[in-house]
Motif scaffolding. Structure first.
Motif, PDB file in Angstrom:
ATOM      1  N   MET A   1      10.032 -14.403 -18.685  1.00  0.00           N
ATOM      2  CA  MET A   1      10.253 -13.516 -17.574  1.00  0.00           C
ATOM      3  C   MET A   1      10.413 -14.367 -16.316  1.00  0.00           C
ATOM      4  N   ASP A   2      11.498 -14.138 -15.592  1.00  0.00           N
ATOM      5  CA  ASP A   2      11.720 -14.939 -14.391  1.00  0.00           C
ATOM      6  C   ASP A   2      10.886 -14.415 -13.222  1.00  0.00           C
ATOM      7  N   LYS A   3      10.873 -15.170 -12.143  1.00  0.00           N
ATOM      8  CA  LYS A   3      10.016 -14.877 -10.997  1.00  0.00           C
ATOM      9  C   LYS A   3      10.353 -13.521 -10.364  1.00  0.00           C
ATOM     10  N   GLY A   4      11.629 -13.225 -10.202  1.00  0.00           N
ATOM     11  CA  GLY A   4      12.046 -11.955  -9.596  1.00  0.00           C
ATOM     12  C   GLY A   4      11.605 -10.754 -10.414  1.00  0.00           C
ATOM     13  N   THR A   5      11.741 -10.866 -11.734  1.00  0.00           N
ATOM     14  CA  THR A   5      11.317  -9.781 -12.613  1.00  0.00           C
ATOM     15  C   THR A   5       9.819  -9.563 -12.509  1.00  0.00           C
ATOM     16  N   ALA A   6       9.062 -10.642 -12.472  1.00  0.00           N
ATOM     17  CA  ALA A   6       7.612 -10.532 -12.375  1.00  0.00           C
ATOM     18  C   ALA A   6       7.206  -9.870 -11.062  1.00  0.00           C
ATOM     19  N   ILE A   7       7.825 -10.258  -9.962  1.00  0.00           N
ATOM     20  CA  ILE A   7       7.504  -9.682  -8.661  1.00  0.00           C
ATOM     21  C   ILE A   7       7.840  -8.198  -8.635  1.00  0.00           C
ATOM     22  N   ARG A   8       9.037  -7.822  -9.104  1.00  0.00           N
ATOM     23  CA  ARG A   8       9.423  -6.410  -9.110  1.00  0.00           C
ATOM     24  C   ARG A   8       8.500  -5.589  -9.997  1.00  0.00           C
ATOM     25  N   THR A   9       8.066  -6.149 -11.122  1.00  0.00           N
ATOM     26  CA  THR A   9       7.160  -5.443 -12.028  1.00  0.00           C
ATOM     27  C   THR A   9       5.794  -5.240 -11.374  1.00  0.00           C
ATOM     28  N   ILE A  10       5.290  -6.251 -10.691  1.00  0.00           N
ATOM     29  CA  ILE A  10       3.992  -6.143 -10.017  1.00  0.00           C
ATOM     30  C   ILE A  10       4.052  -5.119  -8.888  1.00  0.00           C
ATOM     31  N   VAL A  11       5.110  -5.159  -8.084  1.00  0.00           N
ATOM     32  CA  VAL A  11       5.252  -4.197  -6.984  1.00  0.00           C
ATOM     33  C   VAL A  11       5.335  -2.778  -7.528  1.00  0.00           C
ATOM     34  N   LEU A  12       6.081  -2.585  -8.608  1.00  0.00           N
ATOM     35  CA  LEU A  12       6.179  -1.256  -9.210  1.00  0.00           C
ATOM     36  C   LEU A  12       4.823  -0.793  -9.738  1.00  0.00           C
ATOM     37  N   ALA A  13       4.066  -1.685 -10.363  1.00  0.00           N
ATOM     38  CA  ALA A  13       2.737  -1.325 -10.873  1.00  0.00           C
ATOM     39  C   ALA A  13       1.813  -0.926  -9.718  1.00  0.00           C
ATOM     40  N   ILE A  14       1.871  -1.651  -8.612  1.00  0.00           N
ATOM     41  CA  ILE A  14       1.057  -1.315  -7.440  1.00  0.00           C
ATOM     42  C   ILE A  14       1.462   0.048  -6.884  1.00  0.00           C
ATOM     43  N   ALA A  15       2.766   0.294  -6.808  1.00  0.00           N
ATOM     44  CA  ALA A  15       3.248   1.578  -6.292  1.00  0.00           C
ATOM     45  C   ALA A  15       2.793   2.735  -7.177  1.00  0.00           C
ATOM     46  N   LEU A  16       2.867   2.547  -8.484  1.00  0.00           N
ATOM     47  CA  LEU A  16       2.445   3.613  -9.392  1.00  0.00           C
ATOM     48  C   LEU A  16       0.940   3.845  -9.321  1.00  0.00           C
ATOM     49  N   LEU A  17       0.157   2.779  -9.218  1.00  0.00           N
ATOM     50  CA  LEU A  17      -1.289   2.916  -9.069  1.00  0.00           C
ATOM     51  C   LEU A  17      -1.617   3.625  -7.759  1.00  0.00           C
ATOM     52  N   ASN A  18      -0.935   3.240  -6.682  1.00  0.00           N
ATOM     53  CA  ASN A  18      -1.124   3.886  -5.387  1.00  0.00           C
ATOM     54  C   ASN A  18      -0.790   5.374  -5.475  1.00  0.00           C
ATOM     55  N   GLN A  19       0.305   5.704  -6.124  1.00  0.00           N
ATOM     56  CA  GLN A  19       0.719   7.104  -6.270  1.00  0.00           C
ATOM     57  C   GLN A  19      -0.339   7.890  -7.039  1.00  0.00           C
ATOM     58  N   PHE A  20      -0.885   7.296  -8.087  1.00  0.00           N
ATOM     59  CA  PHE A  20      -1.922   7.933  -8.894  1.00  0.00           C
ATOM     60  C   PHE A  20      -3.180   8.189  -8.057  1.00  0.00           C
ATOM     61  N   LEU A  21      -3.608   7.180  -7.284  1.00  0.00           N
ATOM     62  CA  LEU A  21      -4.797   7.337  -6.449  1.00  0.00           C
ATOM     63  C   LEU A  21      -4.606   8.405  -5.374  1.00  0.00           C
ATOM     64  N   VAL A  22      -3.432   8.439  -4.767  1.00  0.00           N
ATOM     65  CA  VAL A  22      -3.152   9.452  -3.746  1.00  0.00           C
ATOM     66  C   VAL A  22      -3.160  10.842  -4.365  1.00  0.00           C
ATOM     67  N   SER A  23      -2.591  10.977  -5.564  1.00  0.00           N
ATOM     68  CA  SER A  23      -2.551  12.297  -6.207  1.00  0.00           C
ATOM     69  C   SER A  23      -3.950  12.806  -6.541  1.00  0.00           C
ATOM     70  N   LEU A  24      -4.893  11.890  -6.764  1.00  0.00           N
ATOM     71  CA  LEU A  24      -6.274  12.284  -7.034  1.00  0.00           C
ATOM     72  C   LEU A  24      -7.106  12.410  -5.754  1.00  0.00           C
ATOM     73  N   GLY A  25      -6.517  12.060  -4.625  1.00  0.00           N
ATOM     74  CA  GLY A  25      -7.222  12.143  -3.355  1.00  0.00           C
ATOM     75  C   GLY A  25      -8.199  11.006  -3.132  1.00  0.00           C
ATOM     76  N   LEU A  26      -8.031   9.904  -3.850  1.00  0.00           N
ATOM     77  CA  LEU A  26      -8.953   8.780  -3.743  1.00  0.00           C
ATOM     78  C   LEU A  26      -8.514   7.721  -2.749  1.00  0.00           C
TER      79      LEU A  26
END
Length: 77
Positions: A1-26
């Motif tokens: 996995m190249d550097k760009g792919t890793a960065i985009r994957t990490i940012v997407l994971a953070i965004a999805l985790l953030n979305q999940f926490l916001v939906s739960l009101g946490l």
């Protein structure tokens, strides 16, 4: 996995985790109301998901083979 792919994957994971926490009101962004926090989180998730989808992420075996073929012929950066 190249550097760009890793960065985009990490940012997407953070965004999805953030979305999940916001939906739960946490999670609440300081200085914003609940609706604004949900909206900002949704926008962040949408943008990061779009970028991750749009970029050519060579994560599958077929994708890596394509990348190697492009590199052999000098067709990549």
């Amino acid at each position: 996995m190249d550097k760009g792919t890793a960065i985009r994957t990490i940012v997407l994971a953070i965004a999805l985790l953030n979305q999940f926490l916001v939906s739960l009101g946490l999670y609440k962004i300081p200085g914003t109301e609940e609706e604004q926090t949900a909206f900002l989180s949704t926008v962040f998730t949408f943008i990061s998901a779009t970028v991750a989808w749009f970029k050519n992420n060579y994560v599958t075996q077929k994708g890596r083979a394509q990348k190697e073929a492009l590199q052999r012929h000098g067709l990549t950066k």
